[in-house]
Every structure is written in C-alpha cells, then in structure tokens.
Design a protein around this motif. Structure first.
Motif, PDB file in Angstrom:
ATOM      1  N   SER A 229       0.794  41.919  37.874  1.00  0.00           N
ATOM      2  CA  SER A 229       1.163  42.374  39.217  1.00  0.00           C
ATOM      3  C   SER A 229       2.465  41.772  39.726  1.00  0.00           C
ATOM      4  CB  SER A 229       0.031  42.051  40.200  1.00  0.00           C
ATOM      5  OG  SER A 229      -0.228  40.656  40.245  1.00  0.00           O
ATOM      6  N   HIS A 230       2.996  40.771  39.038  1.00  0.00           N
ATOM      7  CA  HIS A 230       4.285  40.219  39.465  1.00  0.00           C
ATOM      8  C   HIS A 230       5.417  41.239  39.289  1.00  0.00           C
ATOM      9  CE1 HIS A 230       3.861  39.431  35.183  1.00  0.00           C
ATOM     10  NE2 HIS A 230       5.170  39.270  35.081  1.00  0.00           N
TER      11      HIS A 230
ATOM     12  N   ILE B  57       9.526  46.341  43.456  1.00  0.00           N
ATOM     13  CA  ILE B  57       9.365  47.711  43.936  1.00  0.00           C
ATOM     14  C   ILE B  57       9.044  47.712  45.416  1.00  0.00           C
ATOM     15  CG2 ILE B  57       7.994  49.833  43.697  1.00  0.00           C
ATOM     16  CD1 ILE B  57       7.465  48.989  40.780  1.00  0.00           C
ATOM     17  N   LEU B  58       8.163  46.826  45.828  1.00  0.00           N
ATOM     18  CA  LEU B  58       7.742  46.780  47.225  1.00  0.00           C
ATOM     19  C   LEU B  58       8.868  46.281  48.122  1.00  0.00           C
ATOM     20  CD1 LEU B  58       4.173  45.386  46.594  1.00  0.00           C
ATOM     21  CD2 LEU B  58       4.756  47.679  47.367  1.00  0.00           C
ATOM     22  N   HIS B  59       9.681  45.348  47.642  1.00  0.00           N
ATOM     23  CA  HIS B  59      10.819  44.904  48.439  1.00  0.00           C
ATOM     24  C   HIS B  59      11.811  46.039  48.649  1.00  0.00           C
ATOM     25  CE1 HIS B  59       9.468  40.927  48.825  1.00  0.00           C
ATOM     26  NE2 HIS B  59       9.736  40.525  47.604  1.00  0.00           N
TER      27      HIS B  59
ATOM     28  N   ALA C 194      -0.898  48.010  45.386  1.00  0.00           N
ATOM     29  CA  ALA C 194      -0.814  48.749  44.126  1.00  0.00           C
ATOM     30  C   ALA C 194      -0.427  50.200  44.367  1.00  0.00           C
ATOM     31  CB  ALA C 194      -2.145  48.666  43.386  1.00  0.00           C
ATOM     32  N   ILE C 195      -1.016  50.804  45.380  1.00  0.00           N
ATOM     33  CA  ILE C 195      -0.692  52.196  45.686  1.00  0.00           C
ATOM     34  C   ILE C 195       0.736  52.315  46.193  1.00  0.00           C
ATOM     35  CG2 ILE C 195      -1.209  54.096  47.258  1.00  0.00           C
ATOM     36  CD1 ILE C 195      -4.130  53.426  46.998  1.00  0.00           C
ATOM     37  N   ALA C 196       1.164  51.380  47.060  1.00  0.00           N
ATOM     38  CA  ALA C 196       2.537  51.422  47.583  1.00  0.00           C
ATOM     39  C   ALA C 196       3.557  51.287  46.474  1.00  0.00           C
ATOM     40  CB  ALA C 196       2.726  50.315  48.615  1.00  0.00           C
ATOM     41  N   ALA C 197       3.235  50.515  45.441  1.00  0.00           N
ATOM     42  CA  ALA C 197       4.163  50.307  44.324  1.00  0.00           C
ATOM     43  C   ALA C 197       4.093  51.429  43.295  1.00  0.00           C
ATOM     44  CB  ALA C 197       3.876  48.967  43.651  1.00  0.00           C
ATOM     45  N   GLY C 198       3.168  52.372  43.498  1.00  0.00           N
ATOM     46  CA  GLY C 198       3.072  53.496  42.581  1.00  0.00           C
ATOM     47  C   GLY C 198       2.122  53.284  41.428  1.00  0.00           C
TER      48      GLY C 198
ATOM     49  N   GLN D  41       5.504  33.190  41.337  1.00  0.00           N
ATOM     50  CA  GLN D  41       5.565  33.421  42.774  1.00  0.00           C
ATOM     51  C   GLN D  41       5.110  34.810  43.192  1.00  0.00           C
ATOM     52  OE1 GLN D  41       9.821  32.811  43.228  1.00  0.00           O
ATOM     53  NE2 GLN D  41      10.183  35.010  43.334  1.00  0.00           N
ATOM     54  N   ASP D  42       5.251  35.804  42.317  1.00  0.00           N
ATOM     55  CA  ASP D  42       4.994  37.184  42.719  1.00  0.00           C
ATOM     56  C   ASP D  42       3.663  37.745  42.250  1.00  0.00           C
ATOM     57  OD1 ASP D  42       7.394  37.349  44.053  1.00  0.00           O
ATOM     58  OD2 ASP D  42       8.483  38.220  42.356  1.00  0.00           O
TER      59      ASP D  42
END
Length: 211
Positions: free
Chosen positions: A34-35, A40-42, A86-90, A118-119
């Motif tokens: 997930s890191h 993508i989210l930023h 997860a959905i926001a990142a596709g 960190q991510d």
C-alpha cells in the motif's frame, strides 16, 4: 511524513512492543504494497479532489476521504479508512476482497520492534482480551536534511499548519528542525538544498544514553 521536505522516503516508523502483541489483543496489521498508493493520492489532493492527509488533533479526518489513516471515522469497521483510500487510488474498486486479502498481521513479542515505511497503510484491531494490555512506544526516524514543509512552516500560528504531533516541536515562524527535539542519531553524508552536508551525531545523545 508530508509535514517535512524533501518528502520522498523521509521517515521510518519504529513500533516497540511493551507487551506481547498478537491478534487477540490487537497487533499491528499492514496492507502489503500500500505504500505505492500514497503518491497517487497526493496527486488527487493537488488536483483538488475531496481527500486529505490531514489528521486533526481528535484523530479524525474532516473530509470525504482520509488518505492517511488505516482506521475509518465511523464504527462500522475499523478498516474503512483503508477501504476509502484504496478506492480513491484506483485499487479494489470492483473487488475489495483483494485489498483486504493483502492485510497481514504482525505479532510482536515484548521488547521487540517493527519498522515500516512512512507510506504503508497500517493499524490494529481492537483489544479483545479482558486481561492483557497492548502497550507500545513509537519513534520516527527522519532524514537529517529535512525541514518543515514550506506550506506548513512560517505562519503566524504557533505550530504553523503542521499537526500537533510534530508542530509542538517547531520553532515559532521557522522551518528549522531543531536538534533539541530531533537529534541526529548517526552521521552520514547527505544533501541539503543541493549542497553536500556532513551530518554529525548530536552531541548530547551519548550523555543521555550513558545516564
């Protein structure tokens, strides 16, 4: 952490167990891989989408999608934050079971530690034991050349726009990361604003450890 710059790979979290931690009393859980979502989210944030990495002092996000916390802001599932991110990142839009299948529990013995990027999305379930604690100490290693991010630094407010966690250690109207609160643990050659800089271990550490 987004509160410092440069941002890329600027911190590592160390979770130190003061009690044995397992799935019964709520050991750490990680969403493996997930890191890779965070950049993508930023980008979504920079495009003005309704998601944020700003966790308020009450521990909750105050926007539609919380991109920092493994935990949701409601009680229906402690993994709702992960679901939304997860959905926001596709990822996982059509099959969230695939996302949840990446979650791995990490039991830790008392006195041992876990380090993570960190991510990476992480969190823990509730303590289901009526007799066992799940206490821990947490420390963050950050790069020696970081400073408080410009958009969270010089400001008329005492903490600027940084969160209370780090902001309480920020000098008023300054982006400098003070060694009094963020000591340099080991010396290494690094860069700062494009120029080479020799990082020297903070002098008071050895005295502190010896005492």
């Amino acid at each position: 952490s987004t509160q410092f710059e440069p941002y890329e790979n600027n911190s590592v979290t160390v979770w130190m167990a003061l009690d044995d931690a397992d799935e019964e009393n709520g050991c750490l859980e990680y969403a493996v891989g997930s890191h890779h979502w965070r950049p993508i989210l930023h980008n979504l944030v920079s495009e003005g989408k309704k998601c944020t990495d700003d966790i308020q002092d009450d521990g909750n996000s105050h926007s539609d999608i919380n991109i920092s916390s493994f935990h949701g802001s409601d009680d229906s599932s402690y993994r709702n934050g992960l679901h939304d991110a997860a959905i926001a990142a596709g990822f996982g839009e059509h099959n969230m079971e695939n996302i949840f299948s990446t979650i791995e529990s990490v039991p830790v013995r008392m006195g041992h530690a876990v380090l993570h990027h960190q991510d990476v999305w992480h969190g823990s379930g509730p303590n289901l034991s009526s007799t066992r604690h799940r206490r821990a100490l947490v420390a963050h290693y950050i790069r020696g050349d970081v400073k408080f991010a410009d958009d969270q630094g010089v400001d008329d407010q005492p903490f600027g726009k940084s969160s209370y966690i780090y902001g309480r250690y920020k000098r008023y109207r300054s982006n400098v990361v003070d060694e009094t609160f963020f000591p340099i643990v080991y010396g290494a050659r690094g860069t700062c604003e494009g120029a080479e800089k020799r990082l020297i271990r903070t002098s008071w550490i050895n005295r502190f450890v010896a005492s």
